[in-house]
Scaffold this motif. Sequence first.
Motif, short mmCIF file in Angstrom:
data_model
loop_
_atom_site.label_atom_id
_atom_site.label_comp_id
_atom_site.label_asym_id
_atom_site.label_seq_id
_atom_site.Cartn_x
_atom_site.Cartn_y
_atom_site.Cartn_z
N VAL A 38 0.69 -1.14 0.11
CA VAL A 38 -0.10 -0.02 -0.05
C VAL A 38 0.90 1.17 -0.19
N ARG A 39 0.49 2.33 -1.05
CA ARG A 39 1.14 3.63 -0.85
C ARG A 39 0.28 4.50 -0.77
N ALA A 40 0.80 5.80 -0.16
CA ALA A 40 -0.01 6.73 0.30
C ALA A 40 0.74 7.91 0.52
N ARG A 41 0.27 9.16 0.03
CA ARG A 41 0.85 10.52 0.29
C ARG A 41 -0.31 11.38 0.77
N VAL A 42 0.29 12.39 1.26
CA VAL A 42 -0.75 13.55 1.69
C VAL A 42 -0.83 14.41 0.66
N ARG A 43 -2.10 14.96 0.19
CA ARG A 43 -2.39 15.84 -0.89
C ARG A 43 -3.23 17.22 -0.24
N SER A 44 -3.46 18.29 -0.86
CA SER A 44 -3.92 19.29 -0.54
C SER A 44 -5.52 19.32 -0.08
N ALA A 45 -5.97 18.33 -0.74
CA ALA A 45 -7.39 17.94 -0.32
C ALA A 45 -7.91 16.63 -0.78
N GLY A 46 -9.14 16.26 -0.69
CA GLY A 46 -9.73 15.18 -1.26
C GLY A 46 -9.08 13.70 -0.74
N LEU A 47 -9.85 12.77 -1.15
CA LEU A 47 -9.66 11.36 -0.91
C LEU A 47 -9.66 10.68 -2.48
N ASP A 48 -8.50 10.16 -2.74
CA ASP A 48 -8.50 9.10 -3.94
C ASP A 48 -7.82 7.73 -3.40
N VAL A 49 -8.78 6.90 -3.66
CA VAL A 49 -8.44 5.56 -3.27
C VAL A 49 -8.57 4.56 -4.63
N ARG A 50 -7.17 3.83 -4.78
CA ARG A 50 -7.11 2.62 -6.05
C ARG A 50 -6.98 1.53 -5.46
N VAL A 51 -7.59 0.60 -6.25
CA VAL A 51 -7.30 -0.94 -5.56
C VAL A 51 -6.90 -1.78 -6.80
N SER A 52 -6.08 -2.44 -6.90
CA SER A 52 -5.89 -3.60 -7.82
C SER A 52 -5.57 -4.87 -7.31
N GLY A 53 -5.72 -6.00 -7.79
CA GLY A 53 -5.59 -7.38 -7.33
C GLY A 53 -6.82 -7.93 -6.32
N ALA A 54 -6.55 -8.38 -5.30
CA ALA A 54 -7.82 -8.85 -4.63
C ALA A 54 -8.58 -7.91 -4.09
N GLU A 63 -13.90 6.77 2.30
CA GLU A 63 -13.91 6.61 3.88
C GLU A 63 -14.02 5.21 4.18
N ALA A 64 -15.02 4.36 3.73
CA ALA A 64 -15.39 3.00 4.27
C ALA A 64 -14.17 2.04 3.98
N HIS A 65 -13.21 2.45 3.29
CA HIS A 65 -12.10 1.37 2.74
C HIS A 65 -11.38 1.12 4.11
N LEU A 66 -11.17 -0.09 4.41
CA LEU A 66 -10.36 -0.43 5.88
C LEU A 66 -9.04 0.06 5.94
N VAL A 67 -8.01 0.64 4.97
CA VAL A 67 -6.84 1.01 5.21
C VAL A 67 -7.22 2.60 5.41
N VAL A 68 -8.07 3.15 4.83
CA VAL A 68 -8.33 4.41 5.16
C VAL A 68 -9.04 4.71 6.54
N ARG A 69 -9.73 3.83 7.04
CA ARG A 69 -10.45 3.90 8.35
C ARG A 69 -9.40 3.68 9.39
N ALA A 70 -8.19 2.86 9.10
CA ALA A 70 -7.17 2.50 10.02
C ALA A 70 -6.26 3.81 10.05
N ALA A 104 -3.67 -7.18 7.57
CA ALA A 104 -2.73 -6.51 6.81
C ALA A 104 -3.33 -5.00 6.41
N ALA A 105 -4.55 -4.90 6.17
CA ALA A 105 -5.13 -3.78 5.46
C ALA A 105 -4.80 -2.65 6.97
N ILE A 106 -5.33 -3.04 8.35
CA ILE A 106 -5.52 -2.39 9.48
C ILE A 106 -3.93 -1.98 9.71
N VAL A 107 -2.85 -2.86 9.80
CA VAL A 107 -1.54 -2.50 9.98
C VAL A 107 -1.17 -1.54 9.08
N SER A 108 -1.37 -1.72 7.59
CA SER A 108 -0.87 -0.93 6.57
C SER A 108 -1.52 0.79 7.02
#
Length: 306
Positions: A38-54, A63-70, A104-108
């Motif tokens: 999982v890769r993330a960076r802080v940006r000026s506004a908004g939330l952009d989530v992309r998922v590939s694979g499983a 905001e309901a994505h488990l990584v985002v919630r964690a 794995a999502a929560i720890v990430s």
Amino acid sequence: MPAPFTAATVTVRAPATSANLGPGYDSFGLALSWYDEVRARVRSAGLDVRVSGAGAGELALDEAHLVVRAMRAAFDRLGVQPPGLELDCYNDIPHGRGMGSSAAAIVSGIELARSLSIGGRTRLDDAEALALAAELEGHPDNVAACLLGGLSIAWLADGRGNAVRAASAEQLAALGIRPVLFIPAEQSATRAARAVLPEQVPHADAAFNAGRAGLLVVALTGRPELLLAATEDRLHQGYRAAGMPAGAALITALRTRGIAAAVSGAGSSVLAFATGEQSEAITELAPPGWECAVLEPSSGARTSTS
């Protein structure tokens, strides 16, 4: 990017985990060499989530994505929320197979938040990160193994998750122990698997598991020849067998051949411990339609910046 956040992109590589390992219900966990990134960076506004694979096309992209919630929970503990987030999830760990995908999502998410926040790894230390992960997961075994790597033993004290690493990945590998996962096509729900467990168990069964759990620590820290006896269980696997008949039959077949095997977490996968030359032939025992993966113990979640 102004403080208190770094401008860097943070990457977390989090391993799959197998919990219980037979008798260590909700306490024992093993990190495995199968990873989500999982890769993330802080940006000026908004939330952009992309998922590939499983989970691609199935998981929430908000905001309901488990990584985002964690991440949000960790940022709350740090006392600051970023103005915006960009998140890329490359999921390889199968979902609903007892391989710790939610851990794995929560720890990430927690590790991303700690590293994106300047000074975050000091302000939310390792013990607090584990406690938060266990709170979000609902039990500490998988998240502990994911964070600590190797063989971990976790417990709750006053509702707070705690854990120690009993053996490192390197120590397990030195003993010649190879974790082997048998993975069916169908998913199982952890909540449903827990629902079949009785509220009370016979005292003799509790005593049986206490002995086997102690023996399992000995087996995985120096006496692998004891693994067959050490992975016996009377607290949960028998109650779950009716819901996973193919997995229960596979466990019986493996153990009949002298190979230590148990339900991986709440199922539906099966974990076996291969020693010596067993790993060469063990894959042939996979039922039709099942995947078999000969793995290595993992050193746990790893974080990098770029």
